[in-house]
Write a protein that holds these residues in place. Structure first.
Motif, mmCIF file in Angstrom:
data_model
loop_
_atom_site.group_PDB
_atom_site.id
_atom_site.type_symbol
_atom_site.label_atom_id
_atom_site.label_comp_id
_atom_site.label_asym_id
_atom_site.label_seq_id
_atom_site.Cartn_x
_atom_site.Cartn_y
_atom_site.Cartn_z
ATOM 1 N N GLU A 97 53.775 43.345 40.627
ATOM 2 C CA GLU A 97 53.383 42.681 39.748
ATOM 3 C C GLU A 97 52.868 41.015 40.775
ATOM 4 O OE1 GLU A 97 55.002 39.678 37.170
ATOM 5 O OE2 GLU A 97 54.236 42.297 36.800
ATOM 6 N N TYR A 98 54.112 40.948 42.123
ATOM 7 C CA TYR A 98 53.897 39.853 43.775
ATOM 8 C C TYR A 98 52.312 39.673 42.809
ATOM 9 C CZ TYR A 98 53.527 37.295 47.804
ATOM 10 O OH TYR A 98 53.863 36.343 48.683
ATOM 11 N N THR A 99 51.062 40.578 43.317
ATOM 12 C CA THR A 99 49.775 40.805 43.564
ATOM 13 C C THR A 99 49.553 40.192 42.685
ATOM 14 O OG1 THR A 99 50.037 42.601 45.285
ATOM 15 C CG2 THR A 99 47.990 41.519 44.622
ATOM 16 N N ALA A 100 49.996 40.950 41.299
ATOM 17 C CA ALA A 100 49.096 40.214 40.339
ATOM 18 C C ALA A 100 49.476 38.401 39.837
ATOM 19 C CB ALA A 100 49.878 40.921 39.051
ATOM 20 N N ARG A 101 50.748 38.528 40.201
ATOM 21 C CA ARG A 101 50.944 37.017 39.757
ATOM 22 C C ARG A 101 50.300 35.774 41.070
ATOM 23 N NH1 ARG A 101 55.522 35.284 36.633
ATOM 24 N NH2 ARG A 101 56.972 37.876 36.395
ATOM 25 N N HIS A 102 49.623 36.237 42.502
ATOM 26 C CA HIS A 102 49.578 35.459 43.222
ATOM 27 C C HIS A 102 48.599 35.229 43.684
ATOM 28 C CE1 HIS A 102 53.740 35.745 44.274
ATOM 29 N NE2 HIS A 102 53.959 34.158 44.481
ATOM 30 N N ARG A 103 47.240 36.456 42.868
ATOM 31 C CA ARG A 103 46.230 36.597 43.174
ATOM 32 C C ARG A 103 45.002 36.721 41.942
ATOM 33 N NH1 ARG A 103 45.676 40.206 49.143
ATOM 34 N NH2 ARG A 103 46.919 38.241 49.900
ATOM 35 N N VAL A 104 45.566 37.652 41.134
ATOM 36 C CA VAL A 104 45.027 37.477 40.065
ATOM 37 C C VAL A 104 44.794 36.845 38.737
ATOM 38 C CG1 VAL A 104 44.585 39.408 38.347
ATOM 39 C CG2 VAL A 104 44.761 40.009 40.294
ATOM 40 N N ASP A 105 46.572 36.368 39.095
ATOM 41 C CA ASP A 105 47.084 35.209 37.952
ATOM 42 C C ASP A 105 46.024 34.173 37.306
ATOM 43 O OD1 ASP A 105 47.726 37.097 36.008
ATOM 44 O OD2 ASP A 105 50.215 36.563 36.512
ATOM 45 N N PRO A 106 46.019 33.633 39.076
ATOM 46 C CA PRO A 106 45.308 32.332 39.370
ATOM 47 C C PRO A 106 43.884 32.231 39.036
ATOM 48 C CG PRO A 106 46.295 32.751 41.175
ATOM 49 C CD PRO A 106 46.866 33.939 40.580
ATOM 50 N N LEU A 107 43.221 33.516 39.196
ATOM 51 C CA LEU A 107 42.116 33.840 39.090
ATOM 52 C C LEU A 107 41.535 33.702 37.832
ATOM 53 C CD1 LEU A 107 40.316 36.192 41.433
ATOM 54 C CD2 LEU A 107 40.088 34.064 41.469
ATOM 55 N N ALA A 108 42.226 34.449 37.102
ATOM 56 C CA ALA A 108 42.038 35.003 35.181
ATOM 57 C C ALA A 108 42.251 33.595 34.342
ATOM 58 C CB ALA A 108 43.195 35.521 34.773
ATOM 59 N N HIS A 109 43.808 32.301 34.955
ATOM 60 C CA HIS A 109 44.112 30.858 34.620
ATOM 61 C C HIS A 109 43.027 30.459 34.584
ATOM 62 C CE1 HIS A 109 47.291 32.100 32.995
ATOM 63 N NE2 HIS A 109 48.193 32.309 34.770
ATOM 64 N N ARG A 110 41.510 30.483 35.978
ATOM 65 C CA ARG A 110 40.567 29.840 36.283
ATOM 66 C C ARG A 110 39.870 29.861 35.777
ATOM 67 N NH1 ARG A 110 38.289 29.599 42.020
ATOM 68 N NH2 ARG A 110 40.710 30.653 42.094
ATOM 69 N N LEU A 111 39.189 30.964 34.972
ATOM 70 C CA LEU A 111 37.610 31.135 34.288
ATOM 71 C C LEU A 111 38.691 30.799 32.929
ATOM 72 C CD1 LEU A 111 36.886 34.802 35.609
ATOM 73 C CD2 LEU A 111 36.017 32.913 35.484
ATOM 74 N N ARG A 112 39.973 30.820 32.721
ATOM 75 C CA ARG A 112 39.897 30.432 31.082
ATOM 76 C C ARG A 112 40.151 28.725 30.996
ATOM 77 N NH1 ARG A 112 45.236 33.187 31.187
ATOM 78 N NH2 ARG A 112 44.143 35.624 30.670
ATOM 79 N N ARG A 113 40.650 28.436 31.987
ATOM 80 C CA ARG A 113 40.161 26.661 31.995
ATOM 81 C C ARG A 113 38.821 26.283 31.541
ATOM 82 N NH1 ARG A 113 44.432 26.713 35.537
ATOM 83 N NH2 ARG A 113 43.203 26.409 37.409
ATOM 84 N N GLN A 114 37.729 26.719 32.906
ATOM 85 C CA GLN A 114 36.546 27.041 32.423
ATOM 86 C C GLN A 114 35.487 27.392 31.511
ATOM 87 O OE1 GLN A 114 34.998 28.849 36.330
ATOM 88 N NE2 GLN A 114 35.456 27.752 38.111
ATOM 89 N N GLY A 115 36.173 28.507 30.940
ATOM 90 C CA GLY A 115 35.894 28.441 29.514
ATOM 91 C C GLY A 115 35.842 27.633 28.423
#
Length: 123
Positions: A97-115
């Motif tokens: 959970e910690y790694t998902a919130r701090h490493r994976v989720d920010p990348l996913a949110h950035r990709l969504r914003r760019q898309g």
């Protein structure tokens, strides 16, 4: 005998693209980073929980003398290792959970914003 080609072929139909997907032409660098981070996250969590359990099983099968040895207060080493399975699994979940919130989720949110497209409507 080869099949005769049909006289009329309908044009290929394409489904509309989802607005959050990157443009065609191969995955973007950020998408590759996201896939890599998510893959690493799954592997570490799985290997932590299953690796500990596999170690317990291997010790039980191939080192019964170690597992039957008394550890503390009448508990055998095998029982102590077995009881530690739950905390190890919980630690693996917390780290996931910690790694998902701090490493994976920010990348996913950035990709969504760019898309997203500015004229995309009311989302």
């Amino acid at each position: 005998m080869p099949h005769p080609s049909p006289a009329y072929r309908s044009p290929a139909r394409r489904l509309p693209r989802h607005p959050d997907l990157p443009p065609p032409g191969g995955p973007s660098h950020e998408l590759v980073l996201l896939r890599t981070a998510y893959r690493r996250l799954r592997r570490v969590a799985t290997l932590t929980a299953l690796g500990y359990f596999t170690l317990f099983l291997l010790l039980s099968a191939f080192a019964p003398a170690v597992m039957n040895r008394s550890a503390t207060g009448g508990l055998s080493t095998g029982l102590l290792i077995g009881l530690c399975q739950l905390p190890v699994t919980c630690v693996a979940l917390v780290l996931y959970e910690y790694t998902a919130r701090h490493r994976v989720d920010p990348l996913a949110h950035r990709l969504r914003r760019q898309g997203r497209r500015p004229s995309g409507g009311g989302r």
